[in-house]
Design an enzyme around this catalytic site. Structure first.
Site, short mmCIF file in Angstrom:
data_model
loop_
_atom_site.label_atom_id
_atom_site.label_comp_id
_atom_site.label_asym_id
_atom_site.label_seq_id
_atom_site.Cartn_x
_atom_site.Cartn_y
_atom_site.Cartn_z
N HIS A 276 9.88 -36.66 -110.38
CA HIS A 276 9.59 -35.30 -109.92
C HIS A 276 8.15 -35.23 -109.46
O HIS A 276 7.29 -35.89 -110.02
CB HIS A 276 9.83 -34.30 -111.07
CG HIS A 276 10.01 -32.91 -110.57
ND1 HIS A 276 8.94 -32.11 -110.26
CD2 HIS A 276 11.12 -32.21 -110.27
CE1 HIS A 276 9.40 -30.95 -109.82
NE2 HIS A 276 10.72 -30.99 -109.81
N ASP A 328 18.52 -32.19 -111.38
CA ASP A 328 19.74 -32.61 -110.69
C ASP A 328 20.57 -33.61 -111.47
O ASP A 328 21.75 -33.81 -111.17
CB ASP A 328 19.39 -33.22 -109.32
CG ASP A 328 18.90 -32.18 -108.34
OD1 ASP A 328 19.44 -31.06 -108.37
OD2 ASP A 328 17.98 -32.47 -107.56
N1 ACO Z 1 13.68 -43.86 -108.23
C1 ACO Z 1 12.90 -44.95 -108.16
N2 ACO Z 1 11.56 -44.89 -108.12
C2 ACO Z 1 11.01 -43.67 -108.14
C3 ACO Z 1 11.76 -42.50 -108.21
C4 ACO Z 1 13.16 -42.64 -108.27
N3 ACO Z 1 13.95 -41.57 -108.34
N4 ACO Z 1 10.94 -41.43 -108.22
C5 ACO Z 1 9.71 -41.91 -108.17
N5 ACO Z 1 9.74 -43.27 -108.11
C6 ACO Z 1 8.60 -44.17 -108.09
C7 ACO Z 1 8.10 -44.35 -106.67
O1 ACO Z 1 8.72 -45.41 -106.02
C8 ACO Z 1 6.64 -44.58 -106.90
O2 ACO Z 1 6.44 -45.92 -107.29
P1 ACO Z 1 5.12 -46.72 -106.87
O3 ACO Z 1 3.99 -45.97 -107.48
O4 ACO Z 1 5.36 -48.07 -107.44
O5 ACO Z 1 5.09 -46.69 -105.37
C9 ACO Z 1 6.31 -43.72 -108.11
O6 ACO Z 1 7.55 -43.57 -108.82
C10 ACO Z 1 5.79 -42.34 -107.77
O7 ACO Z 1 6.65 -41.80 -106.82
P2 ACO Z 1 6.20 -40.74 -105.76
O8 ACO Z 1 7.04 -40.90 -104.56
O9 ACO Z 1 4.71 -40.76 -105.60
O10 ACO Z 1 6.54 -39.41 -106.45
P3 ACO Z 1 6.75 -38.13 -105.70
O11 ACO Z 1 6.13 -37.11 -106.53
O12 ACO Z 1 6.31 -38.15 -104.30
O13 ACO Z 1 8.32 -38.03 -105.66
C11 ACO Z 1 10.50 -37.28 -105.78
C12 ACO Z 1 9.06 -37.04 -106.22
C13 ACO Z 1 10.60 -37.17 -104.28
C14 ACO Z 1 11.36 -36.20 -106.42
C15 ACO Z 1 10.94 -38.68 -106.26
O14 ACO Z 1 10.82 -38.78 -107.65
C16 ACO Z 1 12.35 -39.02 -105.80
O15 ACO Z 1 12.54 -39.47 -104.69
N6 ACO Z 1 13.36 -38.79 -106.70
C17 ACO Z 1 14.74 -39.04 -106.32
C18 ACO Z 1 15.31 -37.81 -105.60
C19 ACO Z 1 15.50 -36.66 -106.52
O16 ACO Z 1 16.03 -36.77 -107.62
N7 ACO Z 1 15.07 -35.48 -106.04
C20 ACO Z 1 15.24 -34.22 -106.76
C21 ACO Z 1 13.93 -33.72 -107.27
S1 ACO Z 1 14.13 -32.24 -108.18
C22 ACO Z 1 14.40 -31.11 -106.96
O17 ACO Z 1 13.90 -31.17 -105.87
C23 ACO Z 1 15.29 -30.04 -107.28
#
Ligand code: ACO
Length: 391
Positions: A276, A328
């Site tokens: 998140h 979710d």
């Molecule tokens: N699966 C695998 N790796 C992940 C995930 C995930 N779901 N979420 C974050 N990471 C990792 C990233 O690859 C990144 O790794 P790194 O530092 O080695 O590059 C690190 O965790 C940080 O990730 P960011 O992308 O910087 O986190 P951000 O805050 O931008 O992302 C997001 C948030 C988009 C929700 C992300 O966690 C994601 O894509 N999750 C999957 C989709 C999802 O479940 N979305 C619903 C969110 S809740 C909502 O909107 C209602």
């Protein structure tokens, strides 16, 4: 001075001026009284009330009043909002025609977005931005979203749409219109809790979209239509559909570990329902939905999807860089056990969140400032113009 930029969030340049905040992380763009998230501690409040308490003790109707008026309703106000929402039911023929004419290849979120926009065309005063006008439009949108989703759902299955039941409250009526029969007490309460939990979440992508549109002094329908477009994306509300597709693909508990290991060989892999932008620990909404996933599974005679979800949660928490479930993750197995198909999970999210979007449109327009960020231009300037025959 060249700004030091990073994709991890907000930074200052050596000169002490703001650098680029990719994805606007860490940038505060406005004041709000609607919602507070403490991401490090996994806490969420609507107008100061803890979400865990609201989920346990409130109905969606109470939360609608809270978000639109900033206070919990007393008995008279609750009766009023319940009546107003029921009175605003009944999809106009023009909107019904839009839904009926959608090609079968379209996806439900696209139908919802188009129907929400069409609601403006059937409103005698769509651009009335007076305090009364804006609340009236909010109630109309909140009341009619479940009907749009249910009508589209039934038409896709070759079934006749079901008219709203005036005896039933918001959540129960939604299930009634989907399934064509009144839900049991447990299913109605589960849907009610899910709607309470999804109703609001501060300046997330779809809400911010709504505020950007509202800040141009455009109308409520335009803001909500834009928000639906943002919610649809798989990195936002579209993730709940991705979660159930993941569980169905994994199929059996024994496949979880090898499936995850294989997927995580790809560096760019994102497991839906985890991580998140704000929470750095467990999303409090996931705590509540986890209980409902288990309970609904027990009621329906199989806890397999809940158990698989629980195991995945354990593995993801134990990774070198732990990831926690977001809202979710457990909503997916809960809805699946309620007999709801994956393609309407994101529309269900919108059925709830529409009230949060409306609350933000109201707040934005009450203290408006046009939203217009700056960009870090990385192209060239003053290039010599090249005439057509020399390109
Ligand atoms: N699966 C695998 N790796 C992940 C995930 C995930 N779901 N979420 C974050 N990471 C990792 C990233 O690859 C990144 O790794 P790194 O530092 O080695 O590059 C690190 O965790 C940080 O990730 P960011 O992308 O910087 O986190 P951000 O805050 O931008 O992302 C997001 C948030 C988009 C929700 C992300 O966690 C994601 O894509 N999750 C999957 C989709 C999802 O479940 N979305 C619903 C969110 S809740 C909502 O909107 C209602």
């Amino acid at each position: 001075m060249i700004p030091q930029t990073t994709n991890q969030g907000f930074v200052m340049t050596e000169a002490g001026t703001p650098g680029v905040a990719y994805g606007l992380r860490g940038v505060t763009v406005d004041d709000t009284r609607i919602c507070k998230i403490i991401g490090e501690e996994g806490r969420l409040y609507y107008y100061g009330y803890n979400i865990l308490e609201l989920a346990e003790r409130c109905t969606y109707e109470e939360v609608v009043w809270l978000l639109l008026h900033g206070k919990l309703p007393n008995k008279t106000e609750l009766a009023q909002i319940t009546k107003d929402l029921k009175d605003a039911r009944g999809l106009p023929f023009g909107v019904r025609d839009v839904i009926k004419s959608a090609p079968k290849t379209s996806i439900p979120m696209d139908v919802l977005r188009t129907a929400a926009s069409a609601l403006a065309l059937t409103d005698p005063a769509p651009n009335d931005n007076s305090p009364e006008g804006i609340v009236r439009k909010a109630i109309r949108l909140i009341a009619q979203f479940p009907e749009i989703v249910a009508m589209d759902y039934r038409l896709r299955r070759g079934e006749e749409p079901v008219a709203p039941n005036p005896e039933l409250d918001h959540a129960a009526n939604f299930l009634y219109m989907l399934h064509g029969k009144a839900p049991g007490k447990d299913a109605a309460r589960t849907m009610d809790v899910a709607l309470v939990l999804h109703a609001e979440h501060s300046f997330n992508a779809s809400t911010f979209t709504a505020r950007v549109i509202a800040a141009t002094l455009s109308d409520m329908y335009s803001a909500i239509t834009g928000a639906i477009g943002a919610l649809k994306g798989p990195l936002h509300g579209g993730a709940n559909e991705g979660v159930i597709m993941t569980l169905l693909e994994i199929r059996e508990p024994a496949n979880i570990k090898p499936w995850l290991e294989k997927k995580f060989q790809d560096k760019g892999f994102r497991l839906m329902g985890f991580g998140h932008a704000v929470y750095k620990t467990l999303d409090p909404r996931a705590i509540v939905l986890k209980k409902y996933s288990k309970k609904t599974g027990e009621e329906r005679g199989t806890t397999k999807w809940y158990e698989m979800s629980d195991q995945i949660e354990g593995i993801m928490k134990g990774r070198e860089k732990p990831l926690y479930p977001n809202v979710d993750f457990y909503s997916a197995s809960t809805y699946y056990m309620m007999g709801l198909p994956p393609e309407i999970y994101t529309p269900i999210f919108a059925v709830s969140r529409v009230v949060g979007w409306c609350a933000h449109v109201i707040e934005q327009q009450a203290h408006n400032k046009l939203i217009r960020p700056a960009a870090n231009y990385i192209g060239e300037v003053d290039k010599p113009f090249v005439p057509m025959d020399q390109r």
